[in-house]
Design a protein around this motif. Structure first.
Motif, PDB file in Angstrom:
ATOM      1  N   ASP A 534       0.842  -1.192   0.000  1.00  0.00           N
ATOM      2  CA  ASP A 534       0.000   0.000   0.000  1.00  0.00           C
ATOM      3  C   ASP A 534       0.881   1.248   0.000  1.00  0.00           C
ATOM      4  OD1 ASP A 534      -2.247  -1.509   0.000  1.00  0.00           O
ATOM      5  OD2 ASP A 534      -2.804  -1.135   2.083  1.00  0.00           O
ATOM      6  N   GLN A 535       0.544   2.173  -0.896  1.00  0.00           N
ATOM      7  CA  GLN A 535       1.262   3.451  -0.959  1.00  0.00           C
ATOM      8  C   GLN A 535       0.286   4.560  -1.330  1.00  0.00           C
ATOM      9  OE1 GLN A 535       4.276   2.220  -3.946  1.00  0.00           O
ATOM     10  NE2 GLN A 535       5.826   2.802  -2.430  1.00  0.00           N
ATOM     11  N   SER A 536       0.507   5.747  -0.792  1.00  0.00           N
ATOM     12  CA  SER A 536      -0.271   6.902  -1.219  1.00  0.00           C
ATOM     13  C   SER A 536       0.107   7.230  -2.656  1.00  0.00           C
ATOM     14  CB  SER A 536       0.014   8.097  -0.316  1.00  0.00           C
ATOM     15  OG  SER A 536       1.360   8.525  -0.489  1.00  0.00           O
ATOM     16  N   SER A 537      -0.674   8.090  -3.294  1.00  0.00           N
ATOM     17  CA  SER A 537      -0.390   8.455  -4.681  1.00  0.00           C
ATOM     18  C   SER A 537       0.999   9.059  -4.832  1.00  0.00           C
ATOM     19  CB  SER A 537      -1.445   9.448  -5.186  1.00  0.00           C
ATOM     20  OG  SER A 537      -2.717   8.835  -5.225  1.00  0.00           O
ATOM     21  N   SER A 538       1.369   9.925  -3.901  1.00  0.00           N
ATOM     22  CA  SER A 538       2.688  10.563  -3.977  1.00  0.00           C
ATOM     23  C   SER A 538       3.805   9.549  -3.747  1.00  0.00           C
ATOM     24  CB  SER A 538       2.786  11.702  -2.962  1.00  0.00           C
ATOM     25  OG  SER A 538       2.583  11.225  -1.638  1.00  0.00           O
ATOM     26  N   GLN A 539       3.601   8.628  -2.819  1.00  0.00           N
ATOM     27  CA  GLN A 539       4.606   7.590  -2.575  1.00  0.00           C
ATOM     28  C   GLN A 539       4.754   6.674  -3.789  1.00  0.00           C
ATOM     29  OE1 GLN A 539       2.805   5.856   0.920  1.00  0.00           O
ATOM     30  NE2 GLN A 539       4.219   6.900   2.319  1.00  0.00           N
ATOM     31  N   TRP A 540       3.627   6.359  -4.411  1.00  0.00           N
ATOM     32  CA  TRP A 540       3.634   5.498  -5.597  1.00  0.00           C
ATOM     33  C   TRP A 540       4.455   6.129  -6.720  1.00  0.00           C
ATOM     34  CZ3 TRP A 540       1.912   0.758  -7.338  1.00  0.00           C
ATOM     35  CH2 TRP A 540       1.756   0.593  -8.718  1.00  0.00           C
ATOM     36  N   VAL A 541       4.159   7.381  -7.037  1.00  0.00           N
ATOM     37  CA  VAL A 541       4.854   8.066  -8.122  1.00  0.00           C
ATOM     38  C   VAL A 541       6.337   8.240  -7.795  1.00  0.00           C
ATOM     39  CG1 VAL A 541       5.023  10.223  -9.424  1.00  0.00           C
ATOM     40  CG2 VAL A 541       2.778   9.229  -8.937  1.00  0.00           C
TER      41      VAL A 541
END
Length: 589
Positions: A534-541
């Motif tokens: 699981d990652q937030s959108s900012s962490q994912w990018v």
């Protein structure tokens, strides 16, 4: 020459006594203006290739990897000139008049491709992660139907008799476990069969009118597979093949989700993936079925038990000797776009409940089913925004991984699903077949670091393109779009394996600009865009941008894949090439 021109007999033939004079006037390839033209031409081609999404990967290749790429290119050229240039091959090919050629239709090429040297190489390649695959179409039917027949208490039933060839071609046959084995009643293959009556499966299989148990298995395979003829009969259109495609799932879902079969199914699927070089899989699953515990003929009220078993089987495989090094799997919860608002919302609510119970097993949300026949993303916006609001209230983040653009349309609602997928923040696009028609969207996809999960064989078999040669993936790669290769529904589509070698082989054989380096880039992308945690959108990018320079799970697994890639390239050089000569060649390029 003037007299010949006046005569104008066509085609023109230059007299021998004039040819020497004419030939002297033709510039040689070594003429300065010709070499300058060629040099400029090559520079233009090279400049365009800098825009490719695999350009950076190619630039970073080690000397050994470059040598391996040259070896594979040579083998490919040799096999195109020999194996794929030998006239008519195979019974089916002769029947339909299909010539053998590189990049020919998958269903006609499959048997031949599996005998090539290139197949041996691609089979061994580390393929990273499988990002687009539907769980209930992953295991080959020879294995699955063997397990089905071996499972005590399994019965077959149908809403109508199967006493005629016509009925057996399309009647809605299903399977179920019964505590009490029922052997009485009229045969299901008789016109006197009472609709809905469960018949002991082993008895029914042995009594199959065309060849007993062997004939039964062949019949069941035909009912659960897009056959060769069905896949190549493009004149019937997309809707016809999708009707057969959907009917396959309605049968399979009554087989797979009985717990003893489900456990064996998962173990075999992971084993096949791992042996094919796949170490992680993001599975999609539409929960349009009921799950049954072992020994129970009443279904579970929820899917909690299914996820418990799913998680346990993954960990068992990872801890086993044969699964050592396997990274694991998660599920992208997949709703059906054809459903009405209430059913979609109820399905979304169930997704959130499972996410709360098993957060490590749910990686995202999607809507699946034939896009042309289902509701567009624009039409389900109210449900999607409700879903995001409920997720926020429950304190969970379930990102979108939307199917979009799996269509031949241009400007249709289905085609424009791509716009909504991007605007709604999808992290990857499933298929994206029509994306190449949208220059602005392509730029947005690149800017937002969205990956396209491309499934060439699926798109071919489901009649979006005639063969890999007319698939749009090369256009996306050329425009700098990040992509990966996936197998979608391999059991139903005729691949007979859970792995992705068929799609990788087709891409390598079909597209001259790809090569082994291009395959490597696609495999690396699969690891880079996998939903490991699981990652937030900012962490994912940020994780995607950082790649191997990051500090999380993604970076560690990309580094691990890079080591396996180098080992694979060394194997190619050792097994198939003259290292010294190929190293010289690679250094000169």
């Amino acid at each position: 020459m003037q007299a010949r021109v006046k005569n104008m007999n066509w085609p023109s033939k230059i007299p021998d006594d004039e040819w020497e004079e004419v030939a002297q006037g033709i510039p040689s390839k070594e003429e300065p203006f010709i070499t300058k033209y060629v040099s400029g031409r090559e520079a233009l081609v090279a400049e365009e290739k800098k825009q490719r999404s695999d350009y950076a990967f190619r630039q970073s290749l080690s000397p050994i990897a470059r040598s391996a790429c040259n070896i594979v290119s040579r083998i490919r050229a040799e096999e195109q000139a020999s194996t794929w240039n030998s006239g008519f091959e195979g019974i089916l090919a002769r029947e339909i008049g299909a010539n053998v050629y590189p990049g020919m239709m998958f269903s006609l090429a499959k048997e031949k491709m599996e005998q090539t040297k290139l197949w041996k190489i691609v089979r061994k390649m580390p393929k990273g992660a499988l990002l687009h695959a539907h769980l209930d179409a992953m295991v080959d039917f020879d294995y699955l139907f063997g397990v089905l027949l071996d499972t005590k208490g399994m019965h077959i039933y149908c809403g109508e008799h199967l006493g005629t060839e016509t009925a057996r071609e399309g009647a809605p046959v299903k399977f179920k476990f019964q505590k009490t084995e029922k052997v009485d009643g009229k045969s299901i293959w008789s016109t006197e069969y009472v609709p809905g009556t469960p018949i002991l499966l082993t008895k029914a299989a042995d009594e199959f009118p065309n060849g007993g148990r062997v004939g039964f298995i062949a019949w069941l395979k035909d009912r659960c597979t897009i056959t060769n003829s069905e896949s190549i009969e493009h004149h019937h259109g997309v809707d016809a093949v999708w009707r057969k495609f959907a009917s396959c799932f309605s049968i399979l879902n009554t087989i797979i989700f009985y717990e003893p079969i489900f456990k064996l199914f998962l173990r075999y699927m992971m084993k096949m993936l791992f042996e094919d070089g796949v170490k992680w899989v993001d599975l999609r699953l539409a929960f349009a079925f009921r799950y049954y515990r072992e020994g129970c003929d009443e279904p579970e009220e929820t899917f909690v038990r299914l996820f418990k078993v799913f998680g346990e089987e993954i960990e068992k495989f990872k801890s086993s000797e044969e699964g050592k090094g396997f990274w694991g799997a998660r599920i992208i919860w997949t709703g059906l776009r054809v459903l009405d608002t209430r059913k979609i919302v109820e399905d979304m609510d169930a997704c959130i409940a499972i996410k709360l119970a098993y957060p490590h097993l749910i990686s995202g949300y999607d809507l699946a089913g034939q896009e042309d026949a289902g509701r567009s993303l624009k039409d389900v916006l109210p449900e999607l925004f409700w879903f995001k609001k409920q997720c926020a209230q429950e304190g969970v983040d379930i990102p979108f991984f939307f199917h979009a653009g799996e269509t031949l349309g241009d400007g249709s609602d289905t085609d424009e699903n791509l716009f909504d997928a991007v605007l709604l923040g999808t992290r990857r696009i499933g298929h994206g077949f029509s994306l190449y028609k949208h220059p602005l969207l392509i730029d947005m996809v690149k800017d937002k670091r969205i990956l396209v999960e491309s499934c060439p064989i699926s798109n071919e078999v489901l009649r979006l393109c005639a063969s890999v040669m007319s698939h749009p993936l090369p256009a996306l790669i050329a425009r700098g779009v990040s992509c990966s290769l996936s197998n979608d529904d391999p059991a139903i589509l005729g691949q007979d394996t859970a792995g992705t070698t068929h799609d990788f082989w087709q891409a390598l054989q079909g597209w001259d600009n790809l090569g082994l380096a291009g395959l490597g880039s696609l495999a690396e992308n699969s690891v880079r865009w996998a939903a490991f945690e699981d990652q937030s959108s900012s962490q994912w990018v940020q994780g995607i941008k950082d790649a191997t320079l990051g500090g999380g799970v993604r970076a560690a697994r990309m580094k691990e894949w890079s080591i396996e890639w180098e080992q694979f390239c060394l194997w190619i050089v050792t097994e198939f090439g003259d290292y010294t000569e190929d190293l010289k060649l690679s250094n000169s390029n």
